[in-house]
Design an enzyme around this catalytic site. Sequence first.
Site, PDB file in Angstrom:
ATOM      1  N   CYS A  86       0.847  -1.197   0.000  1.00  0.00           N
ATOM      2  CA  CYS A  86       0.000   0.000   0.000  1.00  0.00           C
ATOM      3  C   CYS A  86       0.882   1.247   0.000  1.00  0.00           C
ATOM      4  O   CYS A  86       1.781   1.374   0.839  1.00  0.00           O
ATOM      5  CB  CYS A  86      -0.913   0.009   1.224  1.00  0.00           C
ATOM      6  SG  CYS A  86      -1.899   1.508   1.392  1.00  0.00           S
ATOM      7  N   CYS A  92      -0.961   6.290   6.834  1.00  0.00           N
ATOM      8  CA  CYS A  92      -2.269   5.927   7.371  1.00  0.00           C
ATOM      9  C   CYS A  92      -2.089   5.236   8.722  1.00  0.00           C
ATOM     10  O   CYS A  92      -1.147   4.469   8.928  1.00  0.00           O
ATOM     11  CB  CYS A  92      -2.985   5.010   6.382  1.00  0.00           C
ATOM     12  SG  CYS A  92      -4.532   4.326   6.988  1.00  0.00           S
ATOM     13  N   CYS A  95      -2.927   0.082   8.918  1.00  0.00           N
ATOM     14  CA  CYS A  95      -2.114  -1.141   8.805  1.00  0.00           C
ATOM     15  C   CYS A  95      -0.717  -0.907   9.358  1.00  0.00           C
ATOM     16  O   CYS A  95       0.206  -0.575   8.613  1.00  0.00           O
ATOM     17  CB  CYS A  95      -2.040  -1.587   7.347  1.00  0.00           C
ATOM     18  SG  CYS A  95      -3.623  -2.039   6.643  1.00  0.00           S
ATOM     19  N   CYS A 173      -7.886   0.702  -0.496  1.00  0.00           N
ATOM     20  CA  CYS A 173      -7.427   0.173   0.786  1.00  0.00           C
ATOM     21  C   CYS A 173      -7.303  -1.334   0.619  1.00  0.00           C
ATOM     22  O   CYS A 173      -8.291  -2.020   0.351  1.00  0.00           O
ATOM     23  CB  CYS A 173      -8.399   0.520   1.906  1.00  0.00           C
ATOM     24  SG  CYS A 173      -7.899  -0.174   3.500  1.00  0.00           S
ATOM     25  N   GLN A 297     -18.723  -9.253  12.810  1.00  0.00           N
ATOM     26  CA  GLN A 297     -17.282  -9.387  12.620  1.00  0.00           C
ATOM     27  C   GLN A 297     -16.882  -8.855  11.251  1.00  0.00           C
ATOM     28  O   GLN A 297     -17.502  -9.174  10.247  1.00  0.00           O
ATOM     29  CB  GLN A 297     -16.877 -10.857  12.734  1.00  0.00           C
ATOM     30  CG  GLN A 297     -17.005 -11.433  14.132  1.00  0.00           C
ATOM     31  CD  GLN A 297     -15.874 -10.989  15.061  1.00  0.00           C
ATOM     32  OE1 GLN A 297     -15.013 -10.196  14.685  1.00  0.00           O
ATOM     33  NE2 GLN A 297     -15.900 -11.481  16.286  1.00  0.00           N
ATOM     34  N   ASP A 397     -17.643 -13.289  25.410  1.00  0.00           N
ATOM     35  CA  ASP A 397     -16.995 -12.489  24.360  1.00  0.00           C
ATOM     36  C   ASP A 397     -17.091 -11.017  24.755  1.00  0.00           C
ATOM     37  O   ASP A 397     -17.812 -10.233  24.134  1.00  0.00           O
ATOM     38  CB  ASP A 397     -17.662 -12.743  23.013  1.00  0.00           C
ATOM     39  CG  ASP A 397     -16.915 -12.070  21.858  1.00  0.00           C
ATOM     40  OD1 ASP A 397     -15.796 -11.566  22.088  1.00  0.00           O
ATOM     41  OD2 ASP A 397     -17.452 -12.048  20.738  1.00  0.00           O
ATOM     42  N   CYS A 424     -10.415 -10.035  22.373  1.00  0.00           N
ATOM     43  CA  CYS A 424      -9.641  -9.246  21.414  1.00  0.00           C
ATOM     44  C   CYS A 424      -8.520  -8.484  22.105  1.00  0.00           C
ATOM     45  O   CYS A 424      -7.886  -7.625  21.483  1.00  0.00           O
ATOM     46  CB  CYS A 424     -10.552  -8.274  20.662  1.00  0.00           C
ATOM     47  SG  CYS A 424     -11.428  -7.106  21.726  1.00  0.00           S
TER      48      CYS A 424
END
Length: 467
Positions: A86, A92, A95, A173, A297, A397, A424
């Site tokens: 990218c 950005c 990522c 993207c 998700q 969760d 997460c």
Amino acid sequence: MDSQTRNRAAAATAVRPGDELTVEVTDLNDDGDGVGRASDGLVLFVPGALPGERVRVRVSRVSRRHAVAEPVERLIDAPFRVVPPCPVAGACGGCRLQHASYQAQLAWKTQRVRTALRLAGLEGVPVAEILGMASPFHYRNKAQYPVRRGPKGEVLLGFFRRESHEIVPHDECLIQHPLIPRVAEACRRAAEELEIEPYDERQHRGVLRHLVVRVSFARNEAMVVLVTRTRTLPAAGEFIERIRRSVPAVVSVAQNVNEERTNVIFGRTTRILWGRAALIERLGRLEFEISPTSFFQVNPAGAKCLYDMVTEFVGPAARTLWDIYCGAGTIGLYVAAALCRPVRLLGVDSSHEAIADARRNAARNKIESARFVVGRAEHVVPRWVAAGEESGVWLLDPPRSGCAQEVLAALAAVRPERVVYVSCNPVTFARDLALMQQVGYRTRRVQPVDMFPQTPHIEAVAWVERQ
């Protein structure tokens, strides 16, 4: 002040903003920044640096416990450094690991989970190698673009530069479904041509705050959600017509109104301007409705991998599932359907919209044994315990902050035979598993899953049993 605090304070004053240092990078922090130390021991975070590299840096910020330093020159490169595909990967804020090979990303994420468990005192817990994706690009089904006015008066869409509200515009993207950038550009062009005023966050003026694009991988269809400061959307009919002509795959256009002076994207009011009320996505044998503001998700392929692992950890003998922090009910419904026999499913979530989605998804997939209630888990779960509900298997969760203390207290009181915990955040994940161990539970196995390639985010699932 004890000696350790004095040493930290001394270290913080030894390095100043503007200093240039040479740093050996030894690790990555939770945000994906390189970690090294100055000669006096102060921890340095270096964005874009990788373990094994030697970097010349310039210090930009200093606090008592660490400093942030921008790379000036890499003197030695890590063997797994790659050129990001990218063109705006370094600017950005999305990522943050694209400059590392995918295998190196996977290895670091596995080690990060293992380290979190070790620091929480769970030395003997087996952590499997993370499950990666066959292709670590074009996996996301949702993008949330801030909308602003550019320096030449143009409408800008993109993602924020790291630690700023400056938009980095881009044409593509690489982690989004390919349909998303096409829809985004059509919307940007229409807003510019129809002179729909972008939001000015400093003055709290303008109309269009955010553009949210959602995509169904199963049907290759898109939904546009226009988040506006105002209740009316100028030229709405013409805007919709232009989008439909430009991208026929758009099947829904919605407006969400957020009149508040806030960084939260969505407001409380949403209405469908044209088309369908929801997208339809498929995971395994089930279909799920995705409404404009509902949680789903963002990586459908990764979600199926995760849910298959949850199903394996639940085991075939389960008769009752408590789906705590259930969201739109996707995990509980997926597991209930996969067990291929009637299973009683109780779900709780604090979001009215999520519970409405969960009930629709249960009806759509003809899972009649499911019951979903609105409420905070720390309030509802103790009520279930007091009412004598059969505990069965618990599915947890929680948000990044982990389980509420009241939920863990209810766990200790009712003592279900098995818990399957999805997280997460490795730090709160390890903390909660350690708390469960204190009340008589043993973590049998942990399986990380790479739901977010090119980023430092990690998903993990644990199989926990009562001893």
